[in-house]
Design an enzyme around this catalytic site. Structure first.
Site, mmCIF file in Angstrom:
data_model
loop_
_atom_site.group_PDB
_atom_site.id
_atom_site.type_symbol
_atom_site.label_atom_id
_atom_site.label_comp_id
_atom_site.label_asym_id
_atom_site.label_seq_id
_atom_site.Cartn_x
_atom_site.Cartn_y
_atom_site.Cartn_z
ATOM 1 C CB THR A 113 2.209 9.636 10.090
ATOM 2 O OG1 THR A 113 2.520 8.273 10.431
ATOM 3 C CG2 THR A 113 2.929 10.578 11.034
ATOM 4 C CB THR A 114 -1.549 5.895 8.848
ATOM 5 O OG1 THR A 114 -1.822 5.528 10.210
ATOM 6 C CG2 THR A 114 -0.110 5.546 8.505
ATOM 7 C CG HIS A 174 6.429 4.825 8.811
ATOM 8 N ND1 HIS A 174 5.240 4.829 8.106
ATOM 9 C CD2 HIS A 174 6.080 4.892 10.130
ATOM 10 C CE1 HIS A 174 4.229 4.894 8.954
ATOM 11 N NE2 HIS A 174 4.710 4.930 10.188
ATOM 12 C CG HIS A 231 3.931 1.473 13.099
ATOM 13 N ND1 HIS A 231 3.044 1.944 14.033
ATOM 14 C CD2 HIS A 231 4.246 2.545 12.325
ATOM 15 C CE1 HIS A 231 2.821 3.225 13.830
ATOM 16 N NE2 HIS A 231 3.541 3.623 12.811
ATOM 17 C CG HIS A 236 -1.124 0.142 5.356
ATOM 18 N ND1 HIS A 236 -1.354 0.538 4.060
ATOM 19 C CD2 HIS A 236 -2.328 -0.239 5.847
ATOM 20 C CE1 HIS A 236 -2.636 0.422 3.777
ATOM 21 N NE2 HIS A 236 -3.255 -0.056 4.841
ATOM 22 C CG HIS A 289 6.217 6.187 14.304
ATOM 23 N ND1 HIS A 289 5.390 6.467 13.217
ATOM 24 C CD2 HIS A 289 7.269 7.035 14.206
ATOM 25 C CE1 HIS A 289 5.932 7.450 12.514
ATOM 26 N NE2 HIS A 289 7.067 7.811 13.095
#
Length: 307
Positions: free
Chosen positions: A227-228, A122, A120, A84, A145
């Site tokens: 957000t996940t 995105h 992590h 992810h 983040h």
């Protein structure tokens, strides 16, 4: 006695259940399905959102204090492709006589500290998208983040069920021609984690401050969610308006990664409705100190929502 075909059916159901809980996707249809498995994903305090300078409440908020951000992160550090995202992790239980980095201030709870849990990224398949939040209509090619847990809660699972459980710093990235030297300890190791579940130990030193923008005095803050999945509504977001530079070459190094089926990219959630939530903007102005003295903000009296 259970027949052989029934054993197969039970096994199949268990397998499907395990996969559905541990995996999720970012296509429009897949994101729509999140709430069927994780009810919070259909809540009223979801993230990310579209940030707007004009629609934010501008106040001389207290500064965000970062303790340990200038120290080298302790070993062992690991970089992982989890299918992810790319995450940077460390093992706290192996640290002796040294405290994890932590933050406080801003609109975080008075007299409470939030300890680093990990970070992590995105990013997008193309340069016109990738960040989860947008700012004044702009979606940057990547967003990082940095996750912190409120130390009032002993574990992440405790923090995730409390509205003040987590604080996440959001950092945008903006493209430039030259490499960002501060990102090299991460970007140069991305080929080693090309495939899903690949993980490597980093033998280089890195500080959190080296990953932050030059201006950390200006930020947006609001109450939201992960957000996940499971989309826990436990996050105080702190998002810096100034982006961090990243070269085209470094950005493309993220795009060589695989999620097991395709290129790992466009791993950002669609924008969520702001609803009645307030977004506060801390922005320094000229002659700020005198202005601040005239308008001393009692942060405990501020409301996160419009009435």
């Amino acid at each position: 006695m259970i027949k052989k075909e029934n054993y197969f059916l039970i096994f199949s159901l268990l397998f499907v259940r395990t996969v559905s809980v541990s995996s999720f996707g970012y296509s429009k249809r897949q994101q729509h399905m999140w709430s069927q498995e994780f009810k919070k994903c259909d809540g009223n305090l979801q993230s990310p959102i579209a940030l707007s300078t004009k629609k934010s409440v501008r106040l001389p908020l207290p500064a965000l204090e970062m303790n340990g951000y200038h120290d080298f992160l302790f070993q062992p550090l690991s970089l992982k492709n989890n299918g992810h995202s790319v995450s940077l992790n460390f093992e706290k239980n192996k640290i002796k006589n040294k405290r994890s980095p932590f933050i406080f201030g801003g609109l975080l709870n008075i007299n409470q500290e939030y300890e680093l849990e990990g970070l992590h990224f995105h990013w997008g398949r193309k340069n016109d998208r990738g960040s989860e939040h947008s700012l004044n209509g702009v979606r940057y090619p990547m967003e990082m983040h940095i996750i912190h847990r409120n130390m009032a809660y002993p574990k992440m699972e405790n923090a995730m069920v409390n509205v003040d459980g987590l604080a996440v710093l959001g950092i945008f990235f903006q493209l430039q021609d030259n490499d960002n030297e501060n990102l090299k300890p991460l970007s140069q190791n991305l080929p080693s984690i090309r495939w899903i579940d690949n993980q490597i130990s980093l033998n280089t030193s890195i500080t959190l401050s080296s990953l932050l923008p030059n201006d950390i005095d200006t930020f947006y803050t609001y109450r939201g969610s992960l957000t996940t999945p499971p989309c826990s509504e436990a996050v105080t977001w702190i998002i810096f308006s100034t982006p961090v530079p990243i070269s085209f070459r470094q950005m493309n190094q993220f795009r060589i990664l695989s999620n097991g089926e395709d290129i790992l990219a466009d791993n950002y959630r669609k924008l969520q409705k702001l609803g009645k939530r307030k977004v506060y903007l801390r922005k320094l102005i000229q002659n700020y100190s005198s202005y601040y003295n005239q308008f001393d903000v009692n942060v405990t009296s501020l409301d996160w929502y419009w009435q």
